[in-house]
Design an enzyme around this catalytic site. Structure first.
Site, PDB file in Angstrom:
ATOM      1  CB  CYS A 109      27.411  -3.345   1.339  1.00 34.30           C
ATOM      2  SG  CYS A 109      28.146  -4.616   2.374  1.00 34.30           S
ATOM      3  N   PRO A 112      24.019   3.523  -2.247  1.00 39.60           N
ATOM      4  CG  PRO A 112      24.567   5.310  -3.645  1.00 39.60           C
ATOM      5  CD  PRO A 112      25.175   4.329  -2.697  1.00 39.60           C
ATOM      6  CD  GLU A 133      23.233   0.651   3.451  1.00 42.24           C
ATOM      7  OE1 GLU A 133      23.913   0.282   2.477  1.00 42.24           O
ATOM      8  OE2 GLU A 133      23.754   0.984   4.541  1.00 42.24           O
ATOM      9  CG  ASP A 177      30.500  -1.993  -3.474  1.00 39.92           C
ATOM     10  OD1 ASP A 177      31.724  -2.053  -3.691  1.00 39.92           O
ATOM     11  OD2 ASP A 177      29.821  -0.969  -3.687  1.00 39.92           O
ATOM     12  CB  CYS A 230      36.007   2.588  -3.653  1.00 41.50           C
ATOM     13  SG  CYS A 230      35.414   3.263  -2.119  1.00 41.50           S
TER      14      CYS A 230
HETATM   15  N1  SAM Z   1      27.127  -0.820  -3.368  1.00 44.86           N
HETATM   16  C1  SAM Z   1      26.865   0.601  -3.255  1.00 44.86           C
HETATM   17  C2  SAM Z   1      26.787   1.202  -4.640  1.00 44.86           C
HETATM   18  O1  SAM Z   1      27.377   0.662  -5.576  1.00 44.86           O
HETATM   19  O2  SAM Z   1      26.084   2.220  -4.792  1.00 44.86           O
HETATM   20  C3  SAM Z   1      27.896   1.285  -2.383  1.00 44.86           C
HETATM   21  C4  SAM Z   1      28.091   0.624  -1.067  1.00 44.86           C
HETATM   22  S1  SAM Z   1      29.171   1.445   0.034  1.00 44.86           S
HETATM   23  C5  SAM Z   1      30.735   1.148  -0.649  1.00 44.86           C
HETATM   24  C6  SAM Z   1      29.141   0.390   1.424  1.00 44.86           C
HETATM   25  C7  SAM Z   1      27.825   0.281   2.135  1.00 44.86           C
HETATM   26  O3  SAM Z   1      27.986  -0.594   3.253  1.00 44.86           O
HETATM   27  C8  SAM Z   1      27.313   1.590   2.700  1.00 44.86           C
HETATM   28  O4  SAM Z   1      26.021   1.843   2.216  1.00 44.86           O
HETATM   29  C9  SAM Z   1      27.298   1.369   4.202  1.00 44.86           C
HETATM   30  O5  SAM Z   1      26.214   1.991   4.838  1.00 44.86           O
HETATM   31  C10 SAM Z   1      27.200  -0.127   4.322  1.00 44.86           C
HETATM   32  N2  SAM Z   1      27.735  -0.641   5.616  1.00 44.86           N
HETATM   33  C11 SAM Z   1      28.334   0.048   6.609  1.00 44.86           C
HETATM   34  N3  SAM Z   1      28.634  -0.770   7.642  1.00 44.86           N
HETATM   35  C12 SAM Z   1      28.214  -1.997   7.292  1.00 44.86           C
HETATM   36  C13 SAM Z   1      28.220  -3.261   7.937  1.00 44.86           C
HETATM   37  N4  SAM Z   1      28.749  -3.420   9.154  1.00 44.86           N
HETATM   38  N5  SAM Z   1      27.662  -4.296   7.287  1.00 44.86           N
HETATM   39  C14 SAM Z   1      27.136  -4.143   6.063  1.00 44.86           C
HETATM   40  N6  SAM Z   1      27.123  -2.978   5.406  1.00 44.86           N
HETATM   41  C15 SAM Z   1      27.644  -1.919   6.000  1.00 44.86           C
END
Ligand code: SAM
Length: 450
Positions: A109, A112, A133, A177, A230
């Site tokens: 995940c 950005p 992503e 994440d 988070c």
């Molecule tokens: N790891 C990133 C960073 O440190 O910059 C932040 C990640 S953010 C907490 C979670 C990410 O999971 C988002 O970019 C979101 O789009 C993605 N996400 C949303 N639904 C998801 C799914 N069903 N499976 C996997 N990823 C997903």
């Protein structure tokens, strides 16, 4: 904006007498922090460092928040702006990843790209990284941040975690994440308070279990799954780790942490709180795969190899010690990708298993006999010392980054690597008294520059 009542009730149960301290901390100004890129050190920066972040070698708290957009060093990838608690990933990684050789890492995940850039800084030249992503419109920023960081043993993909099944047991380390209810962001992002509800927490928890189940399949025997969120919510954190260990045969790994860091440690992970730690709310746990086997597809990249004459032309562009360790291929659109020879098997497996993904590190394209270098190539550390450079001062660098022209001393026609503090920023091509600025339009600074 007030905190949701039910949230306060949960935190009361959780924190008891410390609740007022926690609530007070949510009304303070969040600390500003960055992480330097160890591969791109430079003397030129506007940052005012306050102190080192104890759990991250290159992490620093800043005294104040500069306008990062107006610092060319930021665009060159000299540092990443990242919330401090999440850099604890580094401490965890260093303790649980025991190398016997090169490793393969998946950030499932990724956008950005904060944690991907941190992982990249912990990897060596024969390690391999996949940044995934699922949300398409978050891919652009992920690509941009990873290009700036300059780690090139990388594939970026855009798939649902459940579609990775041809890579069963492939990765030594998988980071999830996960998307979460975001309680840990209630200080930085007031909107997160608005979006919170018990139903949302339940939805997040169920989604996290789906992602974790898919992720668990991808971990190599004895490999490590790192799970972070988070949020403070126990349903999303500890309950999910317990569930994973029980149902998918993983085991939580022990991590040593100095007492003075004051991080809450529970049976299944670490929790950061803003009233105890200088950072936002964050949870992280690491689990070892006890049973699953590796059953991934094998393969080699099946692109056409670069023609001998073009390979010879390319030699002048790339550092000799790097050039000799690379293979070059044509993508279908003519762009040239470079891969470390030692990693062809890794590329092959991932390219075969995933359909929506990049093809590897694109270094440019031939137009007749002319090589047109890519922007990512300018940001890598591969460019040969014999390629002409143009070191800019801040004012000109900002003009370049706005994709405007600027004055510089007349020289020969041809390509110039534009640098700031000796770090690549991009390419310009001088033709007579004209200058073409090759900065990708979508990356240009849109802000007014004085
Ligand atoms: N790891 C990133 C960073 O440190 O910059 C932040 C990640 S953010 C907490 C979670 C990410 O999971 C988002 O970019 C979101 O789009 C993605 N996400 C949303 N639904 C998801 C799914 N069903 N499976 C996997 N990823 C997903």
């Amino acid at each position: 904006m007030t905190l949701p009542e039910k949230f306060i009730e949960n935190m009361q149960t959780r924190l008891g007498e410390a609740l007022p301290d926690f609530q007070k901390a949510l009304d303070t100004v969040p600390p500003v922090s960055i992480r330097f890129n160890p591969a791109k050190s430079t003397q030129k920066t506007v940052l005012e460092i306050e102190e080192t972040i104890p759990w991250s070698e290159n992490g620093r708290y800043l005294k104040s928040r500069p306008v990062f957009t107006l610092d060319p060093a930021f665009h060159a990838g000299a540092y990443y702006v990242q919330e401090a608690s999440s850099m604890f990933l580094e401490h965890v990684f260093k303790q649980v990843v025991h190398r016997k050789g090169p490793i393969k890492v998946l950030d499932l995940c990724a956008a950005p790209g904060g944690k991907t850039t941190l992982l990249a800084s912990l990897l060596g030249k024969d390690d391999f990284l996949v940044a995934n992503e699922v949300v398409k419109n978050r891919l652009g920023i992920l690509k941009e941040n990873l290009s700036k960081w300059g780690f090139n043993n990388l594939i970026i993909s855009n798939q649902d975690p459940e579609t990775f099944s041809d890579l069963e047991g492939f990765f030594d380390v998988v980071l999830v994440d996960a998307p979460c209810s975001g309680e840990g962001m209630f200080r930085k992002d007031l909107n997160a308070r608005n979006e919170w509800s018990e139903a949302h927490v339940q939805m997040c928890s169920a989604r996290q279990r789906r992602i974790l189940s898919a992720a668990a399949m991808l971990v190599a025997p004895n490999g490590v799954l790192i799970y972070s969120t988070c949020t403070f919510n126990e349903h999303e954190n500890h309950d999910n780790v317990k569930w994973l260990n029980r149902t998918l045969d993983f085991e939580t790994l022990k991590i040593e942490t100095p007492d003075e860091w004051n991080i809450e440690e529970k049976e299944n992970g670490f929790q950061f709180f803003p009233h105890r730690n200088k950072g936002e709310g964050f949870f992280i746990a690491t689990m070892k795969n006890l049973s699953r086997e590796a059953r991934f597809v094998k393969g080699k990249p099946d692109f056409n190899r670069l023609k001998r004459e073009q390979r010879a032309l390319l030699e002048a562009w790339i550092k000799p010690e790097v050039f000799s360790e690379l293979e070059f291929y044509y993508k279908n659109d003519g762009n040239i990708i470079a891969m470390r020879t030692a990693l062809l098997g890794q590329y092959g497996s991932v390219l075969r298993a995933l359909s929506k993904r990049s093809s590897g590190f694109e270094i440019g394209i031939f137009k007749g006999k002319d090589f047109v270098p890519s922007h990512a190539f300018a940001l890598s550390d591969m460019v040969s010392g014999s390629i002409k450079r143009l070191e800019l001062e801040e004012k000109e660098a900002l003009k370049f980054l706005k994709k405007e022209n600027f004055d510089f001393e007349e020289g020969e026609n041809g390509w110039l690597l534009v640098t700031y503090g000796n770090l690549g920023l991009g390419w310009i091509k001088k033709i007579g008294d004209r200058m073409n600025n090759y900065l990708p339009t979508e990356w240009r600074i849109r802000m007014e520059v004085e």
